[in-house]
Design an enzyme around this catalytic site. Sequence first.
Site, PDB file in Angstrom:
ATOM      1  N   THR A  30      28.676   0.219  -8.695  1.00  0.00           N
ATOM      2  CA  THR A  30      29.849   0.626  -9.465  1.00  0.00           C
ATOM      3  C   THR A  30      30.896  -0.482  -9.527  1.00  0.00           C
ATOM      4  O   THR A  30      31.255  -1.056  -8.505  1.00  0.00           O
ATOM      5  CB  THR A  30      30.487   1.866  -8.816  1.00  0.00           C
ATOM      6  N   ASP A  53      24.358   4.473 -13.430  1.00  0.00           N
ATOM      7  CA  ASP A  53      23.551   4.920 -12.291  1.00  0.00           C
ATOM      8  C   ASP A  53      24.023   6.318 -11.886  1.00  0.00           C
ATOM      9  O   ASP A  53      24.851   6.477 -10.993  1.00  0.00           O
ATOM     10  CB  ASP A  53      23.703   3.928 -11.131  1.00  0.00           C
ATOM     11  N   GLU A  61      35.931   8.251  -7.815  1.00  0.00           N
ATOM     12  CA  GLU A  61      37.174   7.517  -7.600  1.00  0.00           C
ATOM     13  C   GLU A  61      38.282   7.966  -8.559  1.00  0.00           C
ATOM     14  O   GLU A  61      39.431   8.093  -8.168  1.00  0.00           O
ATOM     15  CB  GLU A  61      36.924   6.021  -7.786  1.00  0.00           C
ATOM     16  N   GLN A  90      24.147  13.532  -2.225  1.00  0.00           N
ATOM     17  CA  GLN A  90      24.294  12.259  -1.510  1.00  0.00           C
ATOM     18  C   GLN A  90      24.974  12.433  -0.151  1.00  0.00           C
ATOM     19  O   GLN A  90      24.533  11.887   0.855  1.00  0.00           O
ATOM     20  CB  GLN A  90      25.103  11.292  -2.377  1.00  0.00           C
ATOM     21  N   TYR A 119      26.281  -3.124  -4.269  1.00  0.00           N
ATOM     22  CA  TYR A 119      27.503  -2.392  -3.916  1.00  0.00           C
ATOM     23  C   TYR A 119      28.579  -3.465  -3.886  1.00  0.00           C
ATOM     24  O   TYR A 119      29.290  -3.626  -2.904  1.00  0.00           O
ATOM     25  CB  TYR A 119      27.246  -1.766  -2.534  1.00  0.00           C
ATOM     26  N   ARG A 163      36.097   7.584   5.204  1.00  0.00           N
ATOM     27  CA  ARG A 163      36.323   7.164   6.593  1.00  0.00           C
ATOM     28  C   ARG A 163      37.777   6.840   6.903  1.00  0.00           C
ATOM     29  O   ARG A 163      38.101   6.440   8.010  1.00  0.00           O
ATOM     30  CB  ARG A 163      35.477   5.909   6.896  1.00  0.00           C
ATOM     31  N   ASP A 165      19.794  -1.871  -6.452  1.00  0.00           N
ATOM     32  CA  ASP A 165      21.192  -1.624  -6.768  1.00  0.00           C
ATOM     33  C   ASP A 165      22.064  -2.176  -5.641  1.00  0.00           C
ATOM     34  O   ASP A 165      21.768  -1.967  -4.466  1.00  0.00           O
ATOM     35  CB  ASP A 165      21.419  -0.118  -6.928  1.00  0.00           C
ATOM     36  N   HIS A 223      35.581  -0.718  -5.379  1.00  0.00           N
ATOM     37  CA  HIS A 223      34.760   0.498  -5.277  1.00  0.00           C
ATOM     38  C   HIS A 223      34.446   0.821  -3.818  1.00  0.00           C
ATOM     39  O   HIS A 223      34.626   1.956  -3.363  1.00  0.00           O
ATOM     40  CB  HIS A 223      33.463   0.328  -6.075  1.00  0.00           C
ATOM     41  N   GLU A 239      28.068   0.377 -14.236  1.00  0.00           N
ATOM     42  CA  GLU A 239      27.468  -0.812 -13.623  1.00  0.00           C
ATOM     43  C   GLU A 239      26.966  -1.750 -14.714  1.00  0.00           C
ATOM     44  O   GLU A 239      26.859  -1.378 -15.877  1.00  0.00           O
ATOM     45  CB  GLU A 239      26.267  -0.426 -12.730  1.00  0.00           C
ATOM     46  N   GLU A 242      28.066   6.218 -12.787  1.00  0.00           N
ATOM     47  CA  GLU A 242      28.557   4.975 -12.177  1.00  0.00           C
ATOM     48  C   GLU A 242      28.497   3.876 -13.223  1.00  0.00           C
ATOM     49  O   GLU A 242      27.441   3.606 -13.799  1.00  0.00           O
ATOM     50  CB  GLU A 242      27.725   4.588 -10.940  1.00  0.00           C
ATOM     51  N   THR A 293      18.483   6.752 -14.027  1.00  0.00           N
ATOM     52  CA  THR A 293      19.367   5.607 -14.208  1.00  0.00           C
ATOM     53  C   THR A 293      19.216   5.195 -15.672  1.00  0.00           C
ATOM     54  O   THR A 293      18.099   4.984 -16.136  1.00  0.00           O
ATOM     55  CB  THR A 293      18.948   4.436 -13.296  1.00  0.00           C
ATOM     56  N   TYR A 334      22.423  11.166   2.935  1.00  0.00           N
ATOM     57  CA  TYR A 334      22.383   9.703   2.945  1.00  0.00           C
ATOM     58  C   TYR A 334      22.325   9.059   4.326  1.00  0.00           C
ATOM     59  O   TYR A 334      22.046   7.856   4.418  1.00  0.00           O
ATOM     60  CB  TYR A 334      23.541   9.119   2.135  1.00  0.00           C
ATOM     61  N   ARG A 355      26.840  13.610  -6.106  1.00  0.00           N
ATOM     62  CA  ARG A 355      27.651  13.330  -4.909  1.00  0.00           C
ATOM     63  C   ARG A 355      27.445  14.324  -3.792  1.00  0.00           C
ATOM     64  O   ARG A 355      27.522  13.955  -2.608  1.00  0.00           O
ATOM     65  CB  ARG A 355      29.137  13.293  -5.290  1.00  0.00           C
ATOM     66  N   LYS A 394      20.269   9.728  -6.314  1.00  0.00           N
ATOM     67  CA  LYS A 394      20.252   8.654  -7.299  1.00  0.00           C
ATOM     68  C   LYS A 394      18.950   8.602  -8.087  1.00  0.00           C
ATOM     69  O   LYS A 394      18.940   8.043  -9.192  1.00  0.00           O
ATOM     70  CB  LYS A 394      20.410   7.300  -6.586  1.00  0.00           C
TER      71      LYS A 394
END
Lengths: 433, 433
Positions: free
Chosen positions: B352, B235, B366, B242, B130, B144, B128, B135, B203, B201, B259, B246, B239, B255
């Site tokens: 995503t 996917d 999101e 995660q 990114y 962040r 997978d 996204h 995808e 997600e 899927t 992670y 959250r 995850k």
Amino acid sequence: MKHSFITTKTDSHFPIQNLPYGIFQIKGQSPRVGTAIGDYVLDLSVIDKAGLLDGTGAEAKNIFSATSLNRFMALRRPVWSAVRSKLQYLLDADTPDIRDNSALRSKGFHLMEDVEMLLPAEIGDYTDFYASKEHATNVGIMFRGKENALMPNWTHLPVGYHGRASSVVISGTDIHRPQGQMKPVDVSLPVFGPCLQLDFELEMGWFIGPGNEMGQPVSIKNAEDQIFGLVLVNDWSARDIQAWEYQPLGPFLAKNFATSISPWVVPLDALEPFRTAGPKQDPAPLPYLQTTKASAFDINLEVSLQGEGMAVPHRITISNFRYLYWSMAQQIAHHTVGGCNLRPGDLLASGTISGPEKESRGSLLELTWRGTEPIHMENEEKRVWLEDGDQLTITGWCQGEGYRVGFGEVTSRVLPVEHHHQTKQLIHPYIKK
Amino acid sequence: MKHSFITTKTDSHFPIQNLPYGIFQIKGQSPRVGTAIGDYVLDLSVIDKAGLLDGTGAEAKNIFSATSLNRFMALRRPVWSAVRSKLQYLLDADTPDIRDNSALRSKGFHLMEDVEMLLPAEIGDYTDFYASKEHATNVGIMFRGKENALMPNWTHLPVGYHGRASSVVISGTDIHRPQGQMKPVDVSLPVFGPCLQLDFELEMGWFIGPGNEMGQPVSIKNAEDQIFGLVLVNDWSARDIQAWEYQPLGPFLAKNFATSISPWVVPLDALEPFRTAGPKQDPAPLPYLQTTKASAFDINLEVSLQGEGMAVPHRITISNFRYLYWSMAQQIAHHTVGGCNLRPGDLLASGTISGPEKESRGSLLELTWRGTEPIHMENEEKRVWLEDGDQLTITGWCQGEGYRVGFGEVTSRVLPVEHHHQTKQLIHPYIKK
């Protein structure tokens, strides 16, 4: 103590107490299942055809003429144990069935040096953990400083990630140095070129037996019934590629160019005499990770390195599998607790096994403290990272009284970057300062 | 414009311009390969046995009576294109071979509603990426802050990670809410319980064709020859699990519980009319990721959600595959540049896909801005995360002049935590404040 009519020295990895399984091939013939005894491979398809495995539950199902162990792995522990008991009986010094049958002996036994060992399983998924506290702490200190060495989650769950199954290869397969993108600290933009910080990782892995259905976690109580057997693992790592790529989704190209494993899968039953308590876990893990059963195994591990200019290998690491903080059972219980399914032949590995001593560190990253403390070997050879031509070998064994249960070795040589991709020298062609 | 003797409405996903491949099963019979045309599945094993695929290079090899597309995928683009041309000819309104052969028609065609669709391939490895800048930026701002939204590596390489192949399931498979370990911000220790932040997600994924040998990178120039075809991908993501697990090795249990993919694999050839330029890439990527060829595809994507109390699905996302910053070709070139081998049937997915607008965001994370802005739907239903009983559906299509090349849909319902692991209510049983 049991003895076989195939005599073995006391330091042999493959006495009658071991009997690991592997896939071997004689040139021009189809691969099949064998067990190792002393210097020999015993062809189990021959033994099965002779009816000697009757009653084990694995007989006459083409389990042993298969080109992988997956179908044997898919059976359950009672069958594995029955086959193992039968083989220990058949190979015993006092059992005449094979010992006194010269036709069967000549058909069934091959000198190890005359056969090629192949991957023992078709690996559906490969998962790598990060289960050594010493390793995680060492790496943490180097990258984040002593105060924040361990991430807050580390003592609460066995951190793991999905690795690449397609590039798991058998011992003896040489490894080309990967190329990739990296960003040296002294340049402002990333560059492309050969990995300059090539590393090994001393690990052990275990193959999954029956597996579980999606949505049906394996409880910690039942987790060991999923373990068919163990192998040695070298999880090659490109540290410069890893440092640049790994945030936020973890290692990718830094690891997926190759993972090497030893060919003989040592059954969990063979390791029972070496079961021992693992490190005390503080804080206590959540209930789904709790067990009172001793879940570690006393397996001596050594890593040696031989550069092209060296007459003999130099031992660079002495470690032990029992140093692992998180047990195999805990790793399996955690892996499946959200409903993830494991399948027969899946490979789970421990992550780098480092011990409490400086010489028990399981990677060059740690041994040379990120390249600042070179290893000194004979002939004035020294290393911070792996060089082209280096032969890296991991071996491991349990020490019994007068015998060993061993894993053989996983060994590979580092080759230069593949010629047609090779840049003229080990330089970074696209450096823009 | 081409027309088939199987008439299709202008909004059908499966006109003669599409002809995707899938694995279908009629109850009590062995699965085999079919193509979708209008409301029908055409059994390609029947067409092959009748000799109608002779000369394509795929005929009479049991390619179409196989239970997966892997062997067809392992062939190369010229064979795929020949089969596709032959099928377009055979299904054309003016071609009598099948049209006027009632025995062949009744043996070959099945109403879609009468067959069960299975996974199209045995997936060796699932990767997978990114690859959506929007996204990655959205997630970065939430976690962040605006200044450090994108990691420094993001604009230089397609960030990716290895996913779990064993838990890739076909559309229609319901998904149990996972349980796991998480650490709510207001407690000091982690807790175990049902995921409370279950997300989808949006995808797309593509299946790998011939693959490459270990150590032999696929150049960007040849990368698209590795793409057999595309599917829709959901996917699923936990959250809260995660956020806690992670670091530093990426998502794992968040995850790997499931899927979901759509069953019909749309050939790259069918998407050629919809090829378009992707977003401008600044900074210019390193040479191994550079191409002047337009490498994006104009594929409309929609996500809808239907809660148990809702009469009809509510559309929550309108996006497009062409928003992706990194192209499929770039993702393949990057994946293999260090020597990692791809195999026929491997699945790569985009990560995503979010667009520039608020309504084009491809995840609840999101859309609801980490749970702070609920989505309002009919019947006063609102959502921040997925609830038990929710049906989540992704659909996608290319809009031609008077026809569509569509992907059908990937749809699944969220079931409660599996009963035998279920805690009494959606509470965290081990919370210690």
